[in-house]
Design a protein around this motif. Structure first.
Motif, PDB file in Angstrom:
ATOM      1  N   ASP A   2      34.767  34.773 -38.847  1.00  0.00           N
ATOM      2  CA  ASP A   2      34.091  35.428 -37.722  1.00  0.00           C
ATOM      3  C   ASP A   2      34.383  34.733 -36.398  1.00  0.00           C
ATOM      4  O   ASP A   2      34.552  35.381 -35.355  1.00  0.00           O
ATOM      5  CB  ASP A   2      32.584  35.455 -37.960  1.00  0.00           C
ATOM      6  CG  ASP A   2      32.169  36.534 -38.952  1.00  0.00           C
ATOM      7  OD1 ASP A   2      33.011  37.386 -39.287  1.00  0.00           O
ATOM      8  OD2 ASP A   2      31.008  36.524 -39.394  1.00  0.00           O
ATOM      9  N   SER A  61      32.113  38.517 -41.929  1.00  0.00           N
ATOM     10  CA  SER A  61      30.895  39.267 -42.225  1.00  0.00           C
ATOM     11  C   SER A  61      31.030  40.702 -41.727  1.00  0.00           C
ATOM     12  O   SER A  61      31.889  41.019 -40.908  1.00  0.00           O
ATOM     13  CB  SER A  61      29.689  38.595 -41.555  1.00  0.00           C
ATOM     14  OG  SER A  61      29.807  38.674 -40.138  1.00  0.00           O
ATOM     15  N   SER A  68      28.929  42.201 -39.827  1.00  0.00           N
ATOM     16  CA  SER A  68      28.577  42.207 -38.408  1.00  0.00           C
ATOM     17  C   SER A  68      29.720  41.668 -37.548  1.00  0.00           C
ATOM     18  O   SER A  68      29.990  42.188 -36.457  1.00  0.00           O
ATOM     19  CB  SER A  68      27.308  41.390 -38.172  1.00  0.00           C
ATOM     20  OG  SER A  68      27.476  40.052 -38.630  1.00  0.00           O
ATOM     21  N   ARG A 115      31.542  43.765 -34.602  1.00  0.00           N
ATOM     22  CA  ARG A 115      31.634  43.304 -33.204  1.00  0.00           C
ATOM     23  C   ARG A 115      33.078  43.328 -32.705  1.00  0.00           C
ATOM     24  O   ARG A 115      33.348  43.717 -31.566  1.00  0.00           O
ATOM     25  CB  ARG A 115      31.061  41.889 -33.075  1.00  0.00           C
ATOM     26  CG  ARG A 115      29.555  41.813 -33.194  1.00  0.00           C
ATOM     27  CD  ARG A 115      29.056  40.440 -32.749  1.00  0.00           C
ATOM     28  NE  ARG A 115      29.604  39.359 -33.570  1.00  0.00           N
ATOM     29  CZ  ARG A 115      29.039  38.893 -34.671  1.00  0.00           C
ATOM     30  NH1 ARG A 115      27.900  39.432 -35.108  1.00  0.00           N
ATOM     31  NH2 ARG A 115      29.594  37.899 -35.343  1.00  0.00           N
ATOM     32  N   THR A 170      29.114  50.438 -44.099  1.00  0.00           N
ATOM     33  CA  THR A 170      28.912  50.226 -42.666  1.00  0.00           C
ATOM     34  C   THR A 170      30.239  49.991 -41.954  1.00  0.00           C
ATOM     35  O   THR A 170      30.460  50.494 -40.841  1.00  0.00           O
ATOM     36  CB  THR A 170      27.968  49.029 -42.441  1.00  0.00           C
ATOM     37  OG1 THR A 170      26.724  49.292 -43.079  1.00  0.00           O
ATOM     38  CG2 THR A 170      27.749  48.783 -40.960  1.00  0.00           C
TER      39      THR A 170
END
Length: 619
Positions: free
Chosen positions: A332, A360, A362, A366, A389
């Motif tokens: 990340d 991840s 998320s 991003r 997702t």
């Protein structure tokens, strides 16, 4: 100045170089092998009893020749004791990857390579193996039973797959690596590369392969891990300084993304009064020069001066971004520091990355929210961090996406694939070894009518391939390549719909489709309806006959690759007619064709030397 001062300066510099090299050696741990150290350097103290173990389980892999519902030719055969070794030949009990040679790079479905791929990254496939006990590896032996020589990298991981508590940090270390080399015999061998020592115990080993130099599929039987439970201590009293070559440290850059954030940190930049002759070069010329650097080199260059920092951070340097070579370190944080420079990225390769918590959901979201608007091509093969997702984010943030590769993303839930239907501009979609279901796939085909390349190989969740073929024929008129490898229930009805609706097809893989029978005329119909065919795989279809071969000879003059492995009904005469008619034919696989013996192959090779005619065997 006294003449002694220059001499002291020289001695000081020499002493500094020696210390620097000694420090490098220390940081590398036990990286040097017996070729680069004297004999005493390879002895370990104290002596530990060695543990020898076969793989307990196959955890992950990128592809295999076999089916998802059987053991024949699958990667799962690598678990346990040998099934074949020391025998040589083609055995169903071995582990076999999907491709070999350069043929897959020469067919219409081949994708263009990414720019900036490091020369030392040449891996095409991988398999990860778990062993019972974590040990400090002393040797890794690979039992290769047919066409050896594909293994080019062996890595060890610090994570214990059987530990109930995931580690705070996961490390991968290269035990051994080498460029692809040609092995001149197809016979079995026990491959024993000399591995480096590492400073952590491991029971997770990864093999990476490159099969481009092979004449046929490589077959692996088992992997043996040798190691000790207590950490060995090297006796490093004598070192050959001539062997401390700068090339030894290139291995670090294979996974060299860990310092990405530091290298791109402008606060760490020194103050420079001028930029030398670079101030006199046009901006475009400097950009062109930098376009030849790999990503880690670009990161390093950004630290030299403000002008080059500006150039190295220009989003135009990142329109093609291949992060697959750095899968072992990419996380990340790496994506976060890259995202401000990737606002114009068009091609992005994240294949093999993000597993074991490195990326991840998320973090991926991003990154795409900032960098997805211009994306045209997105490679996510074996991306096991992906979930529904992630696909939803792709469908919302990548409106210009034309190519999506989800090959071997076998952990994606079936409902996730519904989001792909929103990407109406898709031209290439790879769903090999995924859990896509029939309803989602029909929706995708209905809305993505621009598709030109579609891979549905080994998609075991599809109930009725005839329905899928009918929809493809009705909606995908621009389709050029279609992979239906091991689709379990397609019949002549689906083939008829396909041939009638997709007459631009240049490549069709119907290998291991047992429900197709030549007696229905389906193959002859294909030949008549698809004159542009360049690649046709009818692998393991026992019913292919002379009539089918003659129809191909009469109608498909552009044919370049044909696989009829396993047929009992094709004669040498029909093959000769095919070879005379199809002047561009370069690959013909007649392995296990009962009427085509080695004498026939030799005669055909003599008459048609430009064609690679493959005849496999079993001992």
């Amino acid at each position: 100045m006294s003449p002694v001062f220059p001499m002291l300066t020289v001695l000081t510099m020499f002493y500094y170089i020696c210390l620097r090299r000694r420090a490098r050696t220390a940081t590398r741990g036990e990286m040097m092998n017996s070729r680069r150290t004297i004999e005493s350097n390879s002895r370990t103290l104290p002596i530990n009893s060695e543990v020898v173990q076969y793989a307990k389980e196959v955890l992950d892999f990128s592809s295999h020749y076999g089916s998802e519902n059987s053991m024949s030719y699958t990667m799962w055969n690598l678990a346990g004791i040998p099934n074949v070794y020391p025998s040589s030949g083609d055995f169903t009990q071995a582990a076999v990857f999907r491709t070999y040679g350069t043929w897959w790079n020469q067919c219409p479905s081949a994708s263009l390579p990414f720019r900036r791929t490091p020369q030392n990254f040449q891996s095409q496939d991988y398999v990860e193996l778990a062993f019972e006990e974590p040990v400090y590896p002393t040797a890794v032996h690979v039992l290769e039973t047919y066409h050896p020589g594909a293994v080019i990298r062996i890595l060890a991981c610090s994570a214990n797959p059987y530990s109930p508590n995931p580690p705070a940090e996961v490390r991968w270390e290269i035990l051994w690596s080498e460029r692809p080399t040609k092995v001149n015999t197809p016979q079995a061998r026990q491959f024993k590369p000399y591995i480096k020592q590492i400073n952590f115990p491991s029971n997770l080993i990864r093999l990476e392969v490159n099969s481009t130099l092979l004449d046929y599929y490589t077959e692996l039987d088992a992997v043996v891990l040798h190691g000790v439970k207590d950490r060995p201590v090297l006796k490093t009293s004598l070192i050959d300084m001539n062997d401390l070559d700068e090339e030894d440290y290139e291995e670090k850059d294979v996974c060299g993304m860990e310092a990405l954030s530091k290298q791109f940190n402008s606060a760490a930049l020194r103050e420079w009064t001028n930029n030398g002759y670079f101030d006199k070069l046009p901006y475009e010329l400097i950009q062109l020069i930098l376009s030849h650097l790999t990503l880690p080199d670009l990161c390093r260059l950004a630290q030299t001066c403000k002008l080059l920092y500006q150039h190295c951070c220009d989003p135009l340097q990142y329109t093609h971004l291949n992060l697959q070579p750095y899968w072992a370190k990419l996380n990340d944080t790496s994506l976060e520091y890259l995202q401000s420079r990737c606002t114009l990225v068009q091609w992005l390769n994240l294949s093999w990355t993000g597993n074991r918590g490195f990326i991840s959901v998320s973090g991926f979201g991003r990154f795409l929210k900032i960098c997805g608007s211009e994306l045209v091509r997105l490679e996510l093969a074996c991306g096991h961090f992906l979930n529904e997702t992630c696909l939803e984010v792709i469908s919302e943030m990548c409106p210009n996406l034309q190519e999506l590769n989800l090959s071997s993303c076998d952990k994606l839930p079936p409902q996730a694939f519904n989001h792909i239907a929103k990407l109406c501009g898709l031209k290439r979609l790879v769903l090999y070894r995924t859990k896509v279901e029939q309803t989602a796939l029909l929706s995708i085909l209905n809305f993505c009518s621009e598709l030109q390349h579609l891979s549905l190989g080994s998609c075991v969740m599809i109930e009725d391939y005839d329905v899928i073929a009918s929809m493809i024929g009705a909606k995908c008129k621009k389709l050029r390549t279609l992979d239906l490898w091991r689709c379990k229930n397609i019949t002549e009805n689906g083939i008829a719909e396909l041939a009638s609706g997709c007459q631009l097809l240049e490549e069709l893989d119907l290998g291991w489709c047992p429900t197709l029978q030549s007696s229905t005329g389906c193959f002859a119909n294909l030949a008549r309806k698809l004159p542009n065919l360049q690649k046709l795989f009818l692998t393991a279809n026992r019913s292919v006959c002379d009539t089918d071969i003659e129809e191909l000879a009469n109608n498909c003059s552009r044919l370049r690759q044909l696989d009829i492995l396993g047929t009992r009904m094709v004669s040498p005469a029909s093959l000769r007619k095919l070879l005379e008619s199809c002047k561009n034919l370069s690959l013909l696989d007649v392995s296990f064709c009962s009427q085509i013996d080695n004498r026939v192959v030799l005669e055909l090779n003599a008459s048609f030397p430009n064609v690679f005619i493959k005849k496999s065997f079993t001992q």
